[in-house]
Scaffold this active site. Structure first.
Site, mmCIF file in Angstrom:
data_model
loop_
_atom_site.group_PDB
_atom_site.id
_atom_site.type_symbol
_atom_site.label_atom_id
_atom_site.label_comp_id
_atom_site.label_asym_id
_atom_site.label_seq_id
_atom_site.Cartn_x
_atom_site.Cartn_y
_atom_site.Cartn_z
ATOM 1 N N LYS A 38 0.847 -1.205 0.000
ATOM 2 C CA LYS A 38 0.000 0.000 0.000
ATOM 3 C C LYS A 38 0.877 1.247 0.000
ATOM 4 O O LYS A 38 2.065 1.179 0.335
ATOM 5 C CB LYS A 38 -0.917 -0.019 1.231
ATOM 6 C CG LYS A 38 -0.181 0.014 2.571
ATOM 7 C CD LYS A 38 -1.128 -0.290 3.740
ATOM 8 C CE LYS A 38 -0.349 -0.328 5.048
ATOM 9 N NZ LYS A 38 -1.179 -0.878 6.152
ATOM 10 N N TYR A 278 15.655 30.421 6.023
ATOM 11 C CA TYR A 278 14.476 31.110 6.579
ATOM 12 C C TYR A 278 14.549 31.214 8.100
ATOM 13 O O TYR A 278 14.845 30.238 8.785
ATOM 14 C CB TYR A 278 13.201 30.348 6.215
ATOM 15 C CG TYR A 278 12.839 30.387 4.752
ATOM 16 C CD1 TYR A 278 12.608 31.590 4.099
ATOM 17 C CD2 TYR A 278 12.709 29.206 4.026
ATOM 18 C CE1 TYR A 278 12.259 31.613 2.749
ATOM 19 C CE2 TYR A 278 12.357 29.223 2.687
ATOM 20 C CZ TYR A 278 12.135 30.427 2.049
ATOM 21 O OH TYR A 278 11.782 30.447 0.729
HETATM 22 C C1 LIG Z 1 -0.495 -1.897 6.854
HETATM 23 C C2 LIG Z 1 -1.082 -3.185 7.329
HETATM 24 C C3 LIG Z 1 -0.279 -4.318 7.543
HETATM 25 C C4 LIG Z 1 1.237 -4.268 7.453
HETATM 26 O O1 LIG Z 1 1.767 -3.883 8.709
HETATM 27 P P1 LIG Z 1 3.356 -3.738 8.921
HETATM 28 O O2 LIG Z 1 3.467 -3.280 10.321
HETATM 29 O O3 LIG Z 1 3.815 -2.724 7.930
HETATM 30 O O4 LIG Z 1 3.960 -5.064 8.686
HETATM 31 C C5 LIG Z 1 -0.903 -5.521 7.862
HETATM 32 N N1 LIG Z 1 -2.240 -5.584 7.990
HETATM 33 C C6 LIG Z 1 -3.050 -4.512 7.837
HETATM 34 C C7 LIG Z 1 -4.500 -4.657 8.012
HETATM 35 C C8 LIG Z 1 -2.491 -3.281 7.511
HETATM 36 O O5 LIG Z 1 -3.291 -2.218 7.367
#
Ligand SMILES: *Cc1c(COP(=O)(O)O)cnc(C)c1O
Length: 397
Positions: A38, A278
């Site tokens: 993702k 800045y």
């Molecule tokens: C993002 C996510 C993961 C992955 O978690 P990590 O800590 O990055 O391994 C797994 N399950 C769900 C439902 C998630 O949203």
């Protein structure tokens, strides 16, 4: 994405490290893994990471959004894709078209997806998400029977998996540990209801990276009267990053995948007391060399790192001085000359020196996930460790 090669700033993404990390997370038992890509693979580039992950034996990929899944399908990736949350009802058509497997947990979506699948005379594989304590999405225990009854009635859906998500698996204090064990226990005690509804799902999953590394029970979930396979759902570890200060990626033999690199664009020798950037939040402590690096917060180098980070140049660790600006930041080289085009490593390793995303996260009181996923599209991603198999698919595209 590849750059124009004009501005020297880029993310270098090591696909060998992705493959190494997938293998490491799978462990000696070669556990099945769903690699979470993702948010453009946590900023690393979803298509390239997904291909490398599948090559390293990932059984599944997971994304948050239908849109993210479509990017993978367009790139020719045929692996099963889990949607980590139920999309809107209006997305049922797209889910069928792209053969995605959503987590489901609400009657309205289950009914809508079933109608869509039925209309096409096809079967859609879904996973049931049970909320055992995350408090975000997923059916809670009290409503499990209602949701199961909708699944039973949904003849065009196949319940392929059941999962839950852990809220505190990355913390090592006793309260967090007992809460994680309680979530896993609750998940186990709800599975008989799934079985009594007549389901025999192929996959069970609860472990994110932290749990995959720390909770052996999350690696071998048991379905009553059956032998489904446990799937690990790992994101951050695939990128070689620590889920938290309590769970160290390097100690678990995970390798960082991403380096953030640039080069000096301008230098000047300034006198003691000269203010920089800045707000004049830094002044030269003595006469010396100041260098400008063409990367800034619009690339994802947080402005909060003003006066609080170091970069690697010519085998030395130099401080970022003055306010980080949208497109540029300054580093102080002191007495040592520094030149235009000298390579600058903002994240990565040079000889014995390294700067890790974990350090930025700690400085900014946040987590590695946020730093990595906020590296913006303006930064080209350059892939190294590309295997022959990757090359072939790249050419076909
Ligand atoms: C993002 C996510 C993961 C992955 O978690 P990590 O800590 O990055 O391994 C797994 N399950 C769900 C439902 C998630 O949203």
């Amino acid at each position: 994405m590849t750059g124009t090669g004009i501005r020297p700033s880029e993310c270098v993404v090591d696909l060998d490290a992705v493959r190494h990390n997938v293998t490491t997370l799978r462990g000696d038992d070669g556990a099945d893994i769903c690699v979470v890509v993702k948010a453009d693979a946590y900023g690393h580039g979803a298509v390239a990471v997904a291909k490398a992950a599948v090559e390293a034996g990932a059984s599944w990929l997971a994304v948050a959004l239908v849109e993210e899944a479509l990017v993978l399908r367009k790139a020719g990736i045929m692996a099963p894709i889990l949607l980590l949350s139920e999309p809107p009802v209006a997305a049922a058509k797209a889910v069928c078209d792209a053969a995605l497997s959503p987590f489901v947990y609400s009657p309205a979506f289950i009914d809508a997806l079933n109608s869509e699948a039925q209309a096409r005379n096809t079967t859609v594989a879904v996973h049931l998400k049970i909320d055992t304590g995350m408090g975000r999405v997923g059916v809670i225990e009290r409503e499990l029977q209602i949701v199961l009854s909708h699944l039973v009635a949904a003849a065009s859906l196949r319940l392929d998996g059941v999962g839950t998500h852990l809220a505190r698996s990355d913390e090592n204090d006793p309260a967090a540990k007992s809460e994680t064990l309680r979530q896993l226990e609750q998940f186990a005690t709800l599975l008989p209801q799934v079985r009594h509804a007549g389901f025999q799902p192929r996959w069970l999953h609860a472990a994110n990276t932290a749990a995959a590394l720390q909770y052996p029970t999350a690696r071998c979930l048991q379905f009553p009267g059956g032998t489904p396979t446990t799937l690990l759902r790992c994101g951050i570890g695939v990128y070689g990053l620590s889920p938290s200060v309590d769970v160290d990626a390097a100690a678990n033999r995970l390798r960082p995948v991403l380096s953030l690199c640039s080069a000096v664009s301008f230098v000047k020798h300034i006198t003691a007391g000269t203010p920089v950037s800045y707000g004049h939040r830094w002044r030269a402590p003595k006469d010396g060399w100041l260098a400008t690096v063409p990367i800034g917060y619009a690339d994802g180098v947080p402005r909060g790192l003003t006066n609080r980070a170091t970069v690697l140049v010519n085998g030395r660790q130099l401080p970022v001085v003055g306010t980080v600006t949208m497109d540029q930041l300054m580093v102080w080289s002191g007495d040592t000359p520094i030149a235009v085009d000298d390579p600058v490593i903002l994240i990565g390793t040079a000889d014995t020196l390294s700067v890790r995303i974990e350090q930025w996260a700690q400085t900014l009181n946040t987590i590695t996930y946020e730093i990595a996923s906020q590296l913006t599209a303006r930064l080209p991603r350059r892939y190294v460790g590309v295997s022959p198999a990757d090359d072939v698919t790249e050419t076909l595209r």
